[in-house]
Write a protein that holds these residues in place. Structure first.
Motif, short mmCIF file in Angstrom:
data_model
loop_
_atom_site.label_atom_id
_atom_site.label_comp_id
_atom_site.label_asym_id
_atom_site.label_seq_id
_atom_site.Cartn_x
_atom_site.Cartn_y
_atom_site.Cartn_z
N SER A 137 1.18 -1.09 -0.08
CA SER A 137 -0.12 -0.36 -0.27
C SER A 137 0.78 1.27 0.43
O SER A 137 2.22 0.97 0.59
N SER A 138 0.12 2.30 -0.60
CA SER A 138 0.74 3.58 -0.92
C SER A 138 -0.01 4.76 -0.08
O SER A 138 -1.04 4.83 -0.81
N PHE A 139 0.54 5.42 0.79
CA PHE A 139 -0.58 6.62 1.25
C PHE A 139 -0.24 8.25 0.83
O PHE A 139 -0.90 8.99 0.42
N GLU A 140 0.56 8.21 -1.02
CA GLU A 140 0.79 8.78 -1.16
C GLU A 140 -0.35 9.56 -2.70
O GLU A 140 0.10 10.74 -1.84
N TYR A 141 -1.05 9.01 -2.62
CA TYR A 141 -2.03 10.07 -3.25
C TYR A 141 -2.78 10.46 -2.15
O TYR A 141 -3.88 11.60 -1.92
N ALA A 142 -3.12 9.71 -1.09
CA ALA A 142 -3.47 10.04 -0.16
C ALA A 142 -3.31 11.47 0.55
O ALA A 142 -3.50 12.62 0.87
N VAL A 143 -1.70 11.63 0.61
CA VAL A 143 -0.50 12.63 1.23
C VAL A 143 -1.39 13.59 0.21
O VAL A 143 -1.32 14.71 0.67
N LYS A 144 -1.24 13.48 -0.81
CA LYS A 144 -1.43 14.75 -2.36
C LYS A 144 -2.84 15.08 -2.03
O LYS A 144 -2.73 16.53 -1.96
N TYR A 145 -3.61 14.91 -2.01
CA TYR A 145 -4.83 15.06 -1.62
C TYR A 145 -5.09 16.23 -0.49
O TYR A 145 -5.90 17.30 -0.89
N PHE A 146 -4.58 15.51 0.42
CA PHE A 146 -4.69 16.46 2.29
C PHE A 146 -3.65 17.62 1.34
O PHE A 146 -4.48 18.95 2.07
N SER A 147 -2.83 17.61 1.54
CA SER A 147 -1.37 18.76 0.90
C SER A 147 -2.54 19.74 -0.23
O SER A 147 -1.95 21.04 0.33
N ASP A 148 -3.00 19.59 -1.09
CA ASP A 148 -4.11 20.03 -2.16
C ASP A 148 -4.62 21.45 -0.95
O ASP A 148 -4.96 22.32 -1.18
N ALA A 149 -5.42 19.84 -0.38
CA ALA A 149 -7.30 20.90 -0.23
C ALA A 149 -6.34 21.29 1.58
O ALA A 149 -6.78 22.55 1.54
N ILE A 150 -5.08 21.62 2.07
CA ILE A 150 -4.73 22.27 2.83
C ILE A 150 -3.96 24.12 2.08
O ILE A 150 -4.15 24.69 2.52
N SER A 151 -2.88 23.44 1.53
CA SER A 151 -2.68 24.20 0.95
C SER A 151 -4.09 25.71 -0.11
O SER A 151 -3.24 26.72 -0.12
#
Length: 122
Positions: free
Chosen positions: A84-98
């Motif tokens: 498993s990789s949480f790469e996409y989750a990190v991307k979506y959450f980081s984009d939302a925060i930005s």
């Protein structure tokens, strides 16, 4: 003179605040309903969220939901011993925060859990 300076600043601030509210675009709302429709396959629900980002690339609600679903799917895979990789989750959450740091606390929580898990499993 001061009003001429502050007016553009207030308009820019208002535009940023528009990103920090629940979507009102009818096409986006229709896709959100589709994403929440339990009778659809999870793949189709996720596609509805992707479609939202094509309509509105800065839709924070869609990013949060995509991040959450990506996190949950990868957590299930990890618990089953699968890769498993949480790469996409990190991307979506980081984009939302930005786009809107104050929209919700969820992305901060999930990012903290992901980074904590990565640190302890390294």
């Amino acid at each position: 003179m001061l009003t001429a300076f502050l007016l553009p600043v207030m308009v820019l601030a208002q535009k940023d605040d528009d990103k920090c509210v629940f979507p009102t675009n009818k096409k986006v709302l229709k896709q959100l309903d589709k994403a929440h429709n339990a009778s659809l396959a999870p793949k189709d629900q996720f596609q509805a969220l992707k479609d939202i980002l094509e309509i509105d690339p800065e839709c924070v609600q869609a990013m949060l939901e995509m991040g959450t679903r990506s996190y949950q799917n990868n957590l299930e895979r990890a618990n089953l011993g699968q890769k498993s990789s949480f790469e996409y989750a990190v991307k979506y959450f980081s984009d939302a925060i930005s786009i809107c740091p104050q929209y919700a606390a969820d992305p901060y929580y999930y990012l903290g859990v992901i980074y904590y898990g990565e640190k302890n499993n390294a």
